[in-house]
Every structure is written in C-alpha cells, then in structure tokens.
Design a protein around this motif. Structure first.
Motif, PDB file in Angstrom:
ATOM      1  N   ALA A 162      -7.340 -33.994 -21.426  1.00  0.00           N
ATOM      2  CA  ALA A 162      -5.886 -34.098 -21.474  1.00  0.00           C
ATOM      3  C   ALA A 162      -5.218 -32.736 -21.557  1.00  0.00           C
ATOM      4  O   ALA A 162      -4.061 -32.579 -21.145  1.00  0.00           O
ATOM      5  CB  ALA A 162      -5.477 -34.961 -22.670  1.00  0.00           C
ATOM      6  N   ASP A 163      -5.923 -31.727 -22.102  1.00  0.00           N
ATOM      7  CA  ASP A 163      -5.309 -30.410 -22.277  1.00  0.00           C
ATOM      8  C   ASP A 163      -5.595 -29.470 -21.103  1.00  0.00           C
ATOM      9  O   ASP A 163      -5.228 -28.300 -21.143  1.00  0.00           O
ATOM     10  CB  ASP A 163      -5.787 -29.766 -23.585  1.00  0.00           C
ATOM     11  CG  ASP A 163      -7.301 -29.616 -23.650  1.00  0.00           C
ATOM     12  OD1 ASP A 163      -7.979 -30.132 -22.746  1.00  0.00           O
ATOM     13  OD2 ASP A 163      -7.793 -28.999 -24.604  1.00  0.00           O
ATOM     14  N   LEU A 172      -9.498 -36.123 -25.496  1.00  0.00           N
ATOM     15  CA  LEU A 172      -8.444 -35.855 -26.465  1.00  0.00           C
ATOM     16  C   LEU A 172      -7.246 -36.723 -26.112  1.00  0.00           C
ATOM     17  O   LEU A 172      -7.154 -37.238 -24.997  1.00  0.00           O
ATOM     18  CB  LEU A 172      -8.041 -34.379 -26.452  1.00  0.00           C
ATOM     19  CG  LEU A 172      -9.131 -33.375 -26.851  1.00  0.00           C
ATOM     20  CD1 LEU A 172      -8.670 -31.960 -26.532  1.00  0.00           C
ATOM     21  CD2 LEU A 172      -9.489 -33.511 -28.318  1.00  0.00           C
ATOM     22  N   ALA A 173      -6.347 -36.872 -27.053  1.00  0.00           N
ATOM     23  CA  ALA A 173      -5.202 -37.742 -26.824  1.00  0.00           C
ATOM     24  C   ALA A 173      -4.349 -37.234 -25.669  1.00  0.00           C
ATOM     25  O   ALA A 173      -3.893 -36.086 -25.689  1.00  0.00           O
ATOM     26  CB  ALA A 173      -4.353 -37.834 -28.089  1.00  0.00           C
ATOM     27  N   PRO A 174      -4.112 -38.055 -24.650  1.00  0.00           N
ATOM     28  CA  PRO A 174      -3.232 -37.660 -23.552  1.00  0.00           C
ATOM     29  C   PRO A 174      -1.776 -37.732 -24.008  1.00  0.00           C
ATOM     30  O   PRO A 174      -1.450 -38.386 -24.999  1.00  0.00           O
ATOM     31  CB  PRO A 174      -3.534 -38.700 -22.472  1.00  0.00           C
ATOM     32  CG  PRO A 174      -3.941 -39.920 -23.244  1.00  0.00           C
ATOM     33  CD  PRO A 174      -4.666 -39.415 -24.458  1.00  0.00           C
ATOM     34  N   ASP A 191      -7.156 -22.368 -20.978  1.00  0.00           N
ATOM     35  CA  ASP A 191      -7.894 -23.567 -21.362  1.00  0.00           C
ATOM     36  C   ASP A 191      -8.585 -23.374 -22.707  1.00  0.00           C
ATOM     37  O   ASP A 191      -8.651 -24.285 -23.538  1.00  0.00           O
ATOM     38  CB  ASP A 191      -8.931 -23.930 -20.292  1.00  0.00           C
ATOM     39  CG  ASP A 191      -8.298 -24.588 -19.074  1.00  0.00           C
ATOM     40  OD1 ASP A 191      -7.075 -24.823 -19.108  1.00  0.00           O
ATOM     41  OD2 ASP A 191      -9.024 -24.853 -18.102  1.00  0.00           O
ATOM     42  N   GLY A 192      -9.112 -22.169 -22.920  1.00  0.00           N
ATOM     43  CA  GLY A 192      -9.750 -21.899 -24.200  1.00  0.00           C
ATOM     44  C   GLY A 192      -8.764 -21.958 -25.344  1.00  0.00           C
ATOM     45  O   GLY A 192      -9.040 -22.525 -26.403  1.00  0.00           O
ATOM     46  N   LEU A 193      -7.577 -21.383 -25.136  1.00  0.00           N
ATOM     47  CA  LEU A 193      -6.539 -21.425 -26.169  1.00  0.00           C
ATOM     48  C   LEU A 193      -6.096 -22.860 -26.433  1.00  0.00           C
ATOM     49  O   LEU A 193      -5.822 -23.238 -27.579  1.00  0.00           O
ATOM     50  CB  LEU A 193      -5.342 -20.571 -25.740  1.00  0.00           C
ATOM     51  CG  LEU A 193      -5.563 -19.054 -25.752  1.00  0.00           C
ATOM     52  CD1 LEU A 193      -4.392 -18.340 -25.087  1.00  0.00           C
ATOM     53  CD2 LEU A 193      -5.725 -18.556 -27.187  1.00  0.00           C
ATOM     54  N   ALA A 194      -6.025 -23.666 -25.377  1.00  0.00           N
ATOM     55  CA  ALA A 194      -5.616 -25.056 -25.555  1.00  0.00           C
ATOM     56  C   ALA A 194      -6.593 -25.817 -26.428  1.00  0.00           C
ATOM     57  O   ALA A 194      -6.221 -26.753 -27.136  1.00  0.00           O
ATOM     58  CB  ALA A 194      -5.483 -25.749 -24.195  1.00  0.00           C
TER      59      ALA A 194
END
Length: 353
Positions: free
Chosen positions: A72-73, A96-98, A273-276
């Motif tokens: 989701a992220d 993960l929660a969308p 993406d890593g930060l997310a």
C-alpha cells in the motif's frame, strides 16, 4: 467446508496461500487455486509489466479465483491497482493498510479487498473504510510481524469487526484450522507451509535448510531493516546483528545497487520506499536502505539458492514441517484432518455434507 471466506471469494476451502515475495509466483498460486485454496500472487518484487504478465500466466493455469498482494505504501500502488482492475483479478490483499481511496477504487471495480493487520485498531480502521475482510497475523508468522501471539490477537479482532477474519501465524494443519474457526475466524492463511511444497519454485538447497530447522532455529530480529522480521537464523543474520552503523551502511549500499538493477527503480525511488517503510520509527540510513532492498536479500535465497548470502523468512511452524507435499495434497490433508478433528469434538453429530 463453507465459511464467510469461501462465500466471499468463491473458493472451495477456507485456506489462503499468502503472498510471499519471490515465492508466490504463478506456479505456486495456480497450484494453490486449483487445490481449492485462495492463492495470492506476490507483486512487490515485480515491475508493473511483469505483474500483468504474471496475472495472465496464473489465468492460463487455472479458472479458480486468486488474488494479488500489493504494498500500500509503494509509490506506484495506484498503477498496480489499475492493472488488477483491468485484468479482472478477484481479490486484492495488502501487507499494510491501504488508504480509504485505494479501497474505494477497488471496491467500485468489484474487487474484494483483504488487508493484513497486526493489531485490533488497524482492523477496525480498514473495516470502517470498507475492507471486505482482514487477515490478522500474530507474532508466530513469518516476515514482518508483531509481538502479540495469534491466540491473543485473533479473538480481539474477531470481537472488534463485523467482516470475515482470516487467521495467520502458526497454522500448518487441519487442527489449526479448527482452532481458528473456534475462535471465530472464517479461515486460515499459511505462508511457510505453502512455501514448503513441491509446487514451490524455491531452490532445493533452501527447502532442505527449512526442513532441517527446529523451532529454536527461527528467530525474530530488527537488524535487517529496523522492523521485526521473523526468519531462520543464519550467519548473515548474526553478522547484521553484530555490525555497526558504518559497516551496515556499506553493505546496504552494495545490496541496494544490486536490487536497483533487478527492479529498475531509481535511487530516489528506493529511498522514498525505504522511508515509507519506517512508519515513524527512528531508523539509521543503513536501515532505510535495507528496508528498500530487503527483497534483494530474500531473492538471494529464494531465487538464487544462496543460503549464505540471503534471508529466509519463516514462521515458527518451519520448525515442525517435515515434508514437501504438492499444494493439492496439502490442502486435501488439511481439510481431512479438520473434518476428523471436528468429528472427535462432536462424535454424535451427523457427517458434514
């Protein structure tokens, strides 16, 4: 065995094969679907183009319903959702929660939305946003997981939401299915148990390493990317836990470069993406990079067969699995054992149709 899950997604048995990166490809997913379970295709390690190809390959192998797991992220989550809709995929699952918007877009297109959650409040949130069901994973599960055991978390979620709940974490046989149903779940989701089948594409040397593992060989560590990750203990895991930040950063950069070649992602996209994936945690830059390229470490084992260089995600059940049945044999065994267990619990009840 009909449950709210089988009615919702149209499968014969209340069993889900989870979406595992580099493992849940077209062969495993179609085999699980043909066995009557809900197969879930893992898309996080695929480019959008490869995802479309993989969906079409599954469809060429089975007419049964199946799903696709999404991050989701991810920055291109919206593009991947559109691919699912265009290709007529029955189910979308999320690690993960969308967002409310993604759930709405999928539901409007007739796609069943099934996020995975690790806490009651997360289940309540996605249920309020319109999710059709949830997979609740307890701490026994493989990959990124929480600390609360399934036996504690599952009844909390069942009591909190009015949508079907699928239990994950610690399940591998028919007795576990009956236990989950007794808690109020509509079925079980299994990752490690489907990984360890003859339909799995995981190299033989890696499968042998899993089969040789005991329960004590499965560990939970945050050394890989700062998040709790359950896996087999290996020399690489030991080295990551001993490494200082400078050495970890060098290793992360080297592996990130490799993943960039495979995935086609830009450096800026990998960092985003890593930060997310930090989710508010105070992670070192090495962990941010590792969060973005953890798939490369999994690929080293699950695709290349390098147990010395890769990670091997594993639920605790890896320590009690001793064989490699086909998906058809596994599902048939699970359901037969579930029926036998139910008969021992209710010996005077008539046989189930």
């Amino acid at each position: 065995m009909e449950t709210a899950l089988t009615r919702l997604v149209g499968v014969r048995h209340p069993v889900v094969q989870t979406g595992m990166g580099w493992v849940a490809g077209p062969r495993l997913v179609s085999a699980a679907a043909n066995a009557g379970a809900l197969g879930i295709l893992a898309s996080a390690t695929m480019t959008p183009g490869r995802l479309r190809e993989a969906i079409r390959e599954v469809k060429s192998r089975t007419d049964a319903p199946f799903g696709v797991n999404l991050r989701a992220d991810a920055g291109d989550a919206g593009d991947r959702v559109r691919i699912l809709v265009e290709e007529g995929v029955r189910v979308a699952s999320f690690a993960l929660a969308p967002s409310r918007e993604l759930i709405g877009e999928l539901k409007e297109a007739g796609v069943v939305v099934v996020p995975s959650v690790g806490a009651r409040r997360h289940a309540e949130k996605v249920a309020a946003w319109g999710a059709d069901a949830v997979i609740v994973q307890g701490g026994e599960g493989g990959g990124h997981t929480g600390e609360v055991a399934t036996t504690v978390l599952l009844p909390q979620v069942v009591d909190a939401v009015d949508i079907p709940v699928v239990a994950a974490g610690g399940f591998h046989d028919g007795r576990g299915l009956v236990a989950a149903l007794a808690y109020g779940a509509a079925g079980v989701a299994m990752g490690t148990r489907f990984l360890l089948t003859s339909d799995s594409t995981v190299p033989a040397a890696v499968l042998a390493r899993y089969l040789a593992a005991t329960v004590k060989d499965v560990t939970l560590t945050t050394a890989v990317d700062g998040l709790p990750h359950r896996m087999l203990r290996t020399g690489l895991v030991d080295a990551l836990e001993r490494s200082g930040r400078t050495r970890s950063l060098v290793r992360a950069l080297r592996r990130a470069a490799g993943f960039r070649k495979v995935s086609g992602l830009s450096w800026s996209r990998m960092v985003r993406d890593g930060l997310a994936m930090r989710h508010g945690r105070d992670l070192a830059w090495s962990q941010v990079l590792m969060a973005a390229n953890t798939p490369m470490l999994l690929r080293a084992s699950m695709v290349d067969g390098r147990t010395d260089l890769g990670l091997m995600s594993a639920g605790q059940v890896a320590g009690v699995i001793e064989d490699l049945p086909s998906c058809a044999e596994l599902v048939e065994r699970v359901m037969a054992q579930a029926e036998a267990t139910l008969r021992t619990l209710t010996p005077d009840a008539p046989p189930r149709p």
